[in-house]
Design an enzyme around this catalytic site. Sequence first.
Site, PDB file in Angstrom:
ATOM      1  N   ASP A  75      60.349  40.579  30.211  1.00  0.00           N
ATOM      2  CA  ASP A  75      60.570  42.180  31.018  1.00  0.00           C
ATOM      3  C   ASP A  75      60.821  41.678  32.888  1.00  0.00           C
ATOM      4  O   ASP A  75      60.319  41.035  33.207  1.00  0.00           O
ATOM      5  CB  ASP A  75      59.626  42.160  31.228  1.00  0.00           C
ATOM      6  CG  ASP A  75      59.238  43.134  29.046  1.00  0.00           C
ATOM      7  OD1 ASP A  75      60.742  43.626  29.431  1.00  0.00           O
ATOM      8  OD2 ASP A  75      58.206  43.187  29.072  1.00  0.00           O
ATOM      9  N   GLY A 110      61.685  30.086  35.581  1.00  0.00           N
ATOM     10  CA  GLY A 110      63.188  30.387  35.465  1.00  0.00           C
ATOM     11  C   GLY A 110      63.614  31.000  36.334  1.00  0.00           C
ATOM     12  O   GLY A 110      63.278  31.271  37.339  1.00  0.00           O
ATOM     13  N   ASP A 135      66.181  24.426  30.721  1.00  0.00           N
ATOM     14  CA  ASP A 135      67.154  24.223  30.530  1.00  0.00           C
ATOM     15  C   ASP A 135      68.116  23.349  31.816  1.00  0.00           C
ATOM     16  O   ASP A 135      68.895  22.867  32.323  1.00  0.00           O
ATOM     17  CB  ASP A 135      67.642  25.304  30.764  1.00  0.00           C
ATOM     18  CG  ASP A 135      67.904  26.501  29.502  1.00  0.00           C
ATOM     19  OD1 ASP A 135      67.814  26.051  28.573  1.00  0.00           O
ATOM     20  OD2 ASP A 135      67.784  27.746  29.805  1.00  0.00           O
ATOM     21  N   MET A 177      70.132  23.953  23.049  1.00  0.00           N
ATOM     22  CA  MET A 177      69.696  25.127  23.829  1.00  0.00           C
ATOM     23  C   MET A 177      70.519  24.732  25.296  1.00  0.00           C
ATOM     24  O   MET A 177      71.078  23.343  25.061  1.00  0.00           O
ATOM     25  CB  MET A 177      68.472  25.311  24.200  1.00  0.00           C
ATOM     26  CG  MET A 177      67.926  25.473  22.737  1.00  0.00           C
ATOM     27  SD  MET A 177      66.737  26.638  23.413  1.00  0.00           S
ATOM     28  CE  MET A 177      66.605  27.893  21.203  1.00  0.00           C
ATOM     29  N   ARG A 274      79.203  18.247   8.962  1.00  0.00           N
ATOM     30  CA  ARG A 274      77.701  19.274   8.724  1.00  0.00           C
ATOM     31  C   ARG A 274      77.493  19.983  10.795  1.00  0.00           C
ATOM     32  O   ARG A 274      77.481  18.706  11.547  1.00  0.00           O
ATOM     33  CB  ARG A 274      76.752  18.505   8.632  1.00  0.00           C
ATOM     34  CG  ARG A 274      77.059  17.852   6.866  1.00  0.00           C
ATOM     35  CD  ARG A 274      76.636  19.335   6.250  1.00  0.00           C
ATOM     36  NE  ARG A 274      77.118  18.869   4.950  1.00  0.00           N
ATOM     37  CZ  ARG A 274      77.878  19.400   3.692  1.00  0.00           C
ATOM     38  NH1 ARG A 274      79.345  18.948   4.066  1.00  0.00           N
ATOM     39  NH2 ARG A 274      77.699  18.508   2.546  1.00  0.00           N
TER      40      ARG A 274
HETATM   41  O1  F6P Z   1      66.071  29.920  29.074  1.00  0.00           O
HETATM   42  C1  F6P Z   1      65.234  28.838  27.168  1.00  0.00           C
HETATM   43  C2  F6P Z   1      66.328  29.171  26.849  1.00  0.00           C
HETATM   44  O2  F6P Z   1      65.624  28.276  25.345  1.00  0.00           O
HETATM   45  C3  F6P Z   1      67.573  28.653  26.480  1.00  0.00           C
HETATM   46  O3  F6P Z   1      68.057  27.628  26.291  1.00  0.00           O
HETATM   47  C4  F6P Z   1      67.911  29.965  25.559  1.00  0.00           C
HETATM   48  O4  F6P Z   1      69.351  30.079  25.535  1.00  0.00           O
HETATM   49  C5  F6P Z   1      67.136  31.283  25.703  1.00  0.00           C
HETATM   50  O5  F6P Z   1      66.344  30.348  26.687  1.00  0.00           O
HETATM   51  C6  F6P Z   1      66.989  31.260  24.154  1.00  0.00           C
HETATM   52  O6  F6P Z   1      65.946  32.924  25.203  1.00  0.00           O
HETATM   53  P1  F6P Z   1      65.018  33.880  23.443  1.00  0.00           P
HETATM   54  O7  F6P Z   1      63.756  32.861  24.199  1.00  0.00           O
HETATM   55  O8  F6P Z   1      65.259  35.177  24.913  1.00  0.00           O
HETATM   56  O9  F6P Z   1      65.531  33.665  22.417  1.00  0.00           O
END
Ligand code: F6P
Length: 356
Positions: A75, A110, A135, A177, A274
């Site tokens: 939020d 972040g 990230d 990610m 895969r």
């Molecule tokens: O920013 C961290 C992160 O894990 C990213 O790597 C990923 O794209 C995103 O958050 C996932 O977000 P959520 O927790 O909202 O699914």
Amino acid sequence: MDKLIGILTSGGDTPGLNAAIRAVGKTLIHHGNYKLIGFLDGYRGMLENRFIELDDAALSGILTRGGTILGSSRDKPHKMPIGGKVLDMTDVLVENYHSNHLSGLVCLGGGGTQKNSYRLAQAGLNVLTLPKTIDNDIVKTDVSFGYDTAMMIATEAVDRLHSTAHSHHRIIILETMGHKVGWIALGSGLAGGADVILLPEIQYDEKKIADAILRRSRNGKKFSIIVIAEGAISKTMAKKIENEKDKDAKEKILKNRTVELATELERLTRRETRVTILGYVQRGGTPTPYDRVLSTSLGSHCAQEIFKERWGNMMAIQNNRIVTVPLEEVAGPVKYIPQDHYLLDCARDLGISLGE
Ligand code: F6P
């Protein structure tokens, strides 16, 4: 009278958050004349004035714990979903800050959190921030906490995929990610000895990847490991998106891209392929020693800044020194992998395909 500081964790959780909360709190308490309260579930808790006292007992035993003892949410103060509407609730957060007689607010988060914290600073609050995200995309800090742990987890996955790919002579694609940047994929790909690394910063060409795999086959290597960042896109997709105005249509083009890549590579190489999507495991569990030390040093430095009443900054690490950076410099830009980064050169030197 003791001064009161508020702290919150916002955005996706990250290993090292508790270590950082602990370091801020312990330094404040050790110094004396300060108390710390923690708002629950990010800015949502500050809006609803839900908080807990973070005394010495509450801060004990959390150094190695994953997640955040405060809870988190995505939020934003100026875009709060409330009763089916999205409202700007900044004024209420400001009001709660004053009604709790806070001297300062520490926000751990972040890129998005840096922006939101800057907005709160502009609304007159004494704000400091810490850079957390797996990230590693926050500018003006060499690294953010959580990244090292995510790299370790992703690297272990690459290691484990090697043996099964080898046994079955398969191509295995590991999706990491990273949101719009490729730091986790690049780091874990290099650490795990991937054959192909695909990043959002370099659009890939499926044929070039297939060529690299077939080259390996000709050299007697019947398996290949590809590490792809979740934000990586092909040249073809990039063109389609460029010409597409509709947001939903754009999302549709990008959906399932790793699975689509696998299908295409199977067609081009005639090798069984895969996919493993690593997902949230990269954010879970205990932080690495590096992340614990980084979170702790950023947290204690933050408390030192509180003592000096220097506000409006993010704590950062630059060239092995903990420094402060004005929030206005970190709110907005994203730290992509620079095209001339030494790790990209290193990958190319080793013959790792970047799909170019
Ligand atoms: O920013 C961290 C992160 O894990 C990213 O790597 C990923 O794209 C995103 O958050 C996932 O977000 P959520 O927790 O909202 O699914």
